[in-house]
Design an enzyme around this catalytic site. Structure first.
Site, PDB file in Angstrom:
ATOM      1  N   SER A 136      -4.873  -4.354  -1.451  1.00  0.00           N
ATOM      2  CA  SER A 136      -4.996  -5.319  -0.374  1.00  0.00           C
ATOM      3  C   SER A 136      -6.370  -4.614   0.425  1.00  0.00           C
ATOM      4  O   SER A 136      -6.781  -3.510   0.186  1.00  0.00           O
ATOM      5  CB  SER A 136      -4.044  -5.281   0.435  1.00  0.00           C
ATOM      6  OG  SER A 136      -4.230  -5.804   1.769  1.00  0.00           O
ATOM      7  N   TYR A 149       2.650  -1.094   5.412  1.00  0.00           N
ATOM      8  CA  TYR A 149       2.005  -1.943   4.175  1.00  0.00           C
ATOM      9  C   TYR A 149       0.622  -1.200   4.027  1.00  0.00           C
ATOM     10  O   TYR A 149       0.512  -0.947   2.608  1.00  0.00           O
ATOM     11  CB  TYR A 149       1.669  -3.350   4.803  1.00  0.00           C
ATOM     12  CG  TYR A 149       1.368  -4.354   3.616  1.00  0.00           C
ATOM     13  CD1 TYR A 149       1.801  -4.678   2.592  1.00  0.00           C
ATOM     14  CD2 TYR A 149      -0.120  -4.678   3.717  1.00  0.00           C
ATOM     15  CE1 TYR A 149       1.342  -5.564   1.665  1.00  0.00           C
ATOM     16  CE2 TYR A 149      -0.824  -5.642   2.814  1.00  0.00           C
ATOM     17  CZ  TYR A 149      -0.180  -5.893   1.797  1.00  0.00           C
ATOM     18  OH  TYR A 149      -0.622  -6.672   0.739  1.00  0.00           O
TER      19      TYR A 149
END
Ligand SMILES: NC(=O)c1ccc[n+]([C@@H]2O[C@H](COP(=O)([O-])OP(=O)(O)OC[C@H]3O[C@@H](n4cnc5c(N)ncnc54)[C@H](OP(=O)(O)O)[C@@H]3O)[C@@H](O)[C@H]2O)c1
Length: 267
Positions: A136, A149
């Protein structure tokens, strides 16, 4: 010769789009992996051409062995592994604590390493072959409220960079895909899509799939998708103070998303 392409997280979003895109390659036979069996069965039937699936929770102890046994049972060499399955539970560290970091790492990092470890011998035997790890942009630039995350995706990006160097001599290419905002079930990006100003920051699962194909079949080492998100990662290195000001001074608010956690809890 036909080769297998394993796609994890193929029951929705970027993984589903990737499976459909890879199915257009005449010499590939896709293997779909995720927990929701009904979704995987329907997608395999839609794809046809020998597509199959393994319905498994990738955090389970026996998951890597089950995927490997399935692949070996199909008999074709393993040409591509796409480690795409992932989730997010949004919380500050003060609220979510270590437990939130632990469960996020379990899915986004540990499960990827465990599956890759089980399949690496097959990938080496089938070289030239490829692994694509879906991290990401949050694996290069962290925001408040998504520390767990970001930690998992920073770890995944760092490990991928190292594995790229280690496996190059063995003919196993390791590509890294770093999505920005892509509207999916787990990451709906509702707030960004609701505003005209930010709508254009959100991309599609199909664009994510094209980046994965470029990193896998095209053997690109790294792909941001959409591409301009790479600028945020570069700025984080060359102008960290500016990035902190933007994210801390309202930017974090603008970029607030509902993440996989919320969607997963609703499932
Ligand atoms: N969309 C974005 O904006 C964005 C941005 C950056 C990075 N990413 C990354 O892109 C990847 C795909 O996300 P997406 O946006 O396509 O979200 P999504 O639609 O929620 O897809 C996530 C996939 O992962 C699977 N999965 C989750 N936990 C699993 C587990 N324990 N075992 C097996 N499969 C599991 C889900 O399937 P089941 O529920 O059926 O198991 C689903 O197929 C993720 O790694 C995510 O972190 C997305």
């Amino acid at each position: 010769m036909t080769r297998l392409a394993i796609v994890t997280g193929a029951s929705s979003g970027i993984g589903e789009a990737t499976a459909l895109r890879l199915a257009r390659e005449a010499d590939l036979r896709v293997v779909l992996v995720a927990r929701r069996e009904d979704r995987l069965r329907a997608l395999a039937e839609r794809i046809g051409r020998g597509a199959s699936y393994v319905a498994v929770d990738l955090t389970a102890a026996d998951a890597p062995a089950r995927v490997r046994e399935h692949a070996e049972g199909l008999g074709d060499p393993l040409g591509l592994l796409v480690n795409n399955a992932g989730a997010a539970w949004r919380a500050t560290f003060a609220d979510g604590g270590y437990e939130n970091v632990r469960r996020t790492m379990e899915v986004n990092f540990d499960a990827v390493l465990r599956l890759t470890e089980a399949l690496l011998p097959l990938l080496r035997a089938a070289a030239p072959s490829a692994i694509v790890n879906v991290a990401s942009t949050a694996g290069r630039v962290a925001r408040g409220g998504t520390g767990a995350y970001s930690a998992s995706k920073f770890a995944l990006a760092g490990w991928s960079d190292s594995l790229y160097l280690e496996e190059a001599p063995n003919g196993v290419h390791v590509g890294l895909v770093l999505p920005g905002f892509i509207a999916t079930e787990g990451f709906p990006q509702s707030e960004l899509r609701a505003k005209a100003l930010t709508r254009r920051m959100v991309s599609t699962p199909e664009k994510g799939a094209e980046a994965i194909v470029a990193a896998g079949l095209g053997r690109k080492p790294e792909r941001y998708v959409p591409r301009p998100y790479g600028i945020a990662a570069a700025l984080r290195v060359v102008a960290p103070g500016l990035v902190r000001r933007v994210l801390g001074g309202g930017g974090a608010q603008v970029m607030t998303t509902r993440t996989g956690a919320d969607a997963a809890d609703e499932r």
